[in-house]
Design a protein around this motif. Structure first.
Motif, PDB file in Angstrom:
ATOM      1  N   GLU A  19       0.819  -1.216   0.000  1.00  0.00           N
ATOM      2  CA  GLU A  19       0.000   0.000   0.000  1.00  0.00           C
ATOM      3  C   GLU A  19       0.854   1.268   0.000  1.00  0.00           C
ATOM      4  N   GLU A  20       2.184   1.105   0.080  1.00  0.00           N
ATOM      5  CA  GLU A  20       3.067   2.261   0.089  1.00  0.00           C
ATOM      6  C   GLU A  20       2.926   3.037  -1.217  1.00  0.00           C
ATOM      7  N   ALA A  21       3.191   4.325  -1.148  1.00  0.00           N
ATOM      8  CA  ALA A  21       3.037   5.203  -2.315  1.00  0.00           C
ATOM      9  C   ALA A  21       3.823   4.706  -3.527  1.00  0.00           C
ATOM     10  N   ALA A  22       4.983   4.099  -3.287  1.00  0.00           N
ATOM     11  CA  ALA A  22       5.804   3.617  -4.407  1.00  0.00           C
ATOM     12  C   ALA A  22       5.062   2.584  -5.245  1.00  0.00           C
ATOM     13  N   PHE A  23       4.167   1.820  -4.606  1.00  0.00           N
ATOM     14  CA  PHE A  23       3.426   0.785  -5.332  1.00  0.00           C
ATOM     15  C   PHE A  23       2.318   1.360  -6.209  1.00  0.00           C
ATOM     16  N   GLU A  24       2.104   2.659  -6.135  1.00  0.00           N
ATOM     17  CA  GLU A  24       1.161   3.283  -7.061  1.00  0.00           C
ATOM     18  C   GLU A  24       1.720   3.277  -8.471  1.00  0.00           C
ATOM     19  N   GLU A  26       3.033   1.563 -11.644  1.00  0.00           N
ATOM     20  CA  GLU A  26       2.888   0.258 -12.285  1.00  0.00           C
ATOM     21  C   GLU A  26       4.256  -0.399 -12.479  1.00  0.00           C
ATOM     22  N   VAL A  27       5.281   0.391 -12.750  1.00  0.00           N
ATOM     23  CA  VAL A  27       6.635  -0.131 -12.945  1.00  0.00           C
ATOM     24  C   VAL A  27       7.147  -0.777 -11.658  1.00  0.00           C
ATOM     25  N   VAL A  28       6.961  -0.103 -10.537  1.00  0.00           N
ATOM     26  CA  VAL A  28       7.411  -0.634  -9.242  1.00  0.00           C
ATOM     27  C   VAL A  28       6.628  -1.897  -8.902  1.00  0.00           C
ATOM     28  N   ARG A  29       5.337  -1.854  -9.088  1.00  0.00           N
ATOM     29  CA  ARG A  29       4.493  -3.018  -8.777  1.00  0.00           C
ATOM     30  C   ARG A  29       4.901  -4.214  -9.648  1.00  0.00           C
ATOM     31  N   ALA A  30       5.117  -3.974 -10.940  1.00  0.00           N
ATOM     32  CA  ALA A  30       5.506  -5.058 -11.848  1.00  0.00           C
ATOM     33  C   ALA A  30       6.887  -5.601 -11.492  1.00  0.00           C
ATOM     34  N   GLU A  31       7.808  -4.715 -11.138  1.00  0.00           N
ATOM     35  CA  GLU A  31       9.153  -5.141 -10.735  1.00  0.00           C
ATOM     36  C   GLU A  31       9.076  -6.023  -9.490  1.00  0.00           C
ATOM     37  N   TYR A  32       8.276  -5.604  -8.517  1.00  0.00           N
ATOM     38  CA  TYR A  32       8.122  -6.362  -7.281  1.00  0.00           C
ATOM     39  C   TYR A  32       7.508  -7.741  -7.561  1.00  0.00           C
ATOM     40  N   GLU A  33       6.473  -7.781  -8.355  1.00  0.00           N
ATOM     41  CA  GLU A  33       5.815  -9.048  -8.665  1.00  0.00           C
ATOM     42  C   GLU A  33       6.765  -9.992  -9.399  1.00  0.00           C
ATOM     43  N   LYS A  34       7.543  -9.473 -10.350  1.00  0.00           N
ATOM     44  CA  LYS A  34       8.504 -10.301 -11.073  1.00  0.00           C
ATOM     45  C   LYS A  34       9.600 -10.793 -10.142  1.00  0.00           C
ATOM     46  N   LEU A  35      10.061  -9.928  -9.259  1.00  0.00           N
ATOM     47  CA  LEU A  35      11.085 -10.317  -8.301  1.00  0.00           C
ATOM     48  C   LEU A  35      10.574 -11.429  -7.390  1.00  0.00           C
ATOM     49  N   CYS A  36       9.345 -11.314  -6.930  1.00  0.00           N
ATOM     50  CA  CYS A  36       8.750 -12.361  -6.091  1.00  0.00           C
ATOM     51  C   CYS A  36       8.638 -13.680  -6.856  1.00  0.00           C
ATOM     52  N   ARG A  37       8.191 -13.615  -8.113  1.00  0.00           N
ATOM     53  CA  ARG A  37       8.084 -14.842  -8.928  1.00  0.00           C
ATOM     54  C   ARG A  37       9.460 -15.464  -9.151  1.00  0.00           C
ATOM     55  N   ASP A  38      10.440 -14.640  -9.513  1.00  0.00           N
ATOM     56  CA  ASP A  38      11.792 -15.146  -9.764  1.00  0.00           C
ATOM     57  C   ASP A  38      12.383 -15.766  -8.504  1.00  0.00           C
ATOM     58  N   HIS A  39      12.159 -15.114  -7.362  1.00  0.00           N
ATOM     59  CA  HIS A  39      12.662 -15.628  -6.087  1.00  0.00           C
ATOM     60  C   HIS A  39      12.014 -16.981  -5.776  1.00  0.00           C
ATOM     61  N   ASP A  72      18.333  -6.421  -2.942  1.00  0.00           N
ATOM     62  CA  ASP A  72      19.103  -5.366  -2.271  1.00  0.00           C
ATOM     63  C   ASP A  72      18.733  -3.999  -2.821  1.00  0.00           C
ATOM     64  N   THR A  73      18.637  -3.899  -4.135  1.00  0.00           N
ATOM     65  CA  THR A  73      18.287  -2.629  -4.772  1.00  0.00           C
ATOM     66  C   THR A  73      16.869  -2.217  -4.407  1.00  0.00           C
ATOM     67  N   PHE A  74      15.946  -3.164  -4.452  1.00  0.00           N
ATOM     68  CA  PHE A  74      14.548  -2.867  -4.137  1.00  0.00           C
ATOM     69  C   PHE A  74      14.416  -2.399  -2.691  1.00  0.00           C
ATOM     70  N   PHE A  75      15.054  -3.131  -1.771  1.00  0.00           N
ATOM     71  CA  PHE A  75      15.000  -2.749  -0.357  1.00  0.00           C
ATOM     72  C   PHE A  75      15.664  -1.393  -0.133  1.00  0.00           C
ATOM     73  N   ALA A  76      16.780  -1.146  -0.805  1.00  0.00           N
ATOM     74  CA  ALA A  76      17.491   0.126  -0.626  1.00  0.00           C
ATOM     75  C   ALA A  76      16.595   1.292  -1.024  1.00  0.00           C
ATOM     76  N   ARG A  77      15.870   1.149  -2.117  1.00  0.00           N
ATOM     77  CA  ARG A  77      14.962   2.219  -2.545  1.00  0.00           C
ATOM     78  C   ARG A  77      13.913   2.494  -1.482  1.00  0.00           C
ATOM     79  N   PHE A  78      13.297   1.444  -0.977  1.00  0.00           N
ATOM     80  CA  PHE A  78      12.252   1.608   0.036  1.00  0.00           C
ATOM     81  C   PHE A  78      12.826   2.162   1.331  1.00  0.00           C
ATOM     82  N   SER A  79      14.011   1.726   1.671  1.00  0.00           N
ATOM     83  CA  SER A  79      14.659   2.231   2.874  1.00  0.00           C
ATOM     84  C   SER A  79      14.940   3.722   2.747  1.00  0.00           C
TER      85      SER A  79
END
Length: 129
Positions: A19-24, A26-39, A72-79
């Motif tokens: 629900e964080e603003a970054a997930f508004e 579409e690029v961030v949301r798609a990156e996160y979903e792909k990262l979760c699938r790849d993981h 690491d990159t994804f977490f760093a951005r959110f941090s």
């Protein structure tokens, strides 16, 4: 280390709610979903790691390290945005702390484990120095 691990407090919080603003974005949301699938796919592949030939083991380790870098990159951005779930940060710090480790210590242990796995695969391959 094992006794420390069994007595460590479980991490139940998630790093972000989605629900964080970054997930508004579409690029961030798609990156996160792909990262979760790849993981998740890598975790599943890792279940068969012992049966891989040496080149398969090396390819798996390369893929694993690439996903870790993406996390690491994804977490760093959110941090940097202050958007990591504070409860998650506290729980993970507490979990690692209960074993006498910091996040940097954990990453070092992980790096050592991957290096050992890589050396073992190279020895198995017959290319050890």
């Amino acid at each position: 280390m094992m006794s420390q691990l069994t007595s460590a407090q479980a991490v139940t919080a998630t790093p972000f709610s989605g629900e964080e603003a970054a997930f508004e974005s579409e690029v961030v949301r798609a990156e996160y979903e792909k990262l979760c699938r790849d993981h998740a796919a890598l975790v599943q592949l890792g279940e068969s790691y012992g049966g891989y030939d040496p080149l398969g083991k090396l390819a798996f380790l390369d893929a694993l390290e690439a996903v870790e870098e993406r996390w690491d990159t994804f977490f760093a951005r959110f941090s940097l945005m202050g958007a990591l779930n504070r409860e998650f940060v506290e729980q993970t710090d507490g979990f690692l702390g209960s074993m006498g480790m910091s996040a940097a210590d954990f990453r070092g242990v992980l790096r050592e484990a991957h290096d050992l796995m890589r050396r073992d695969a190279e020895v198995e391959r017959g290319a050890a120095v």
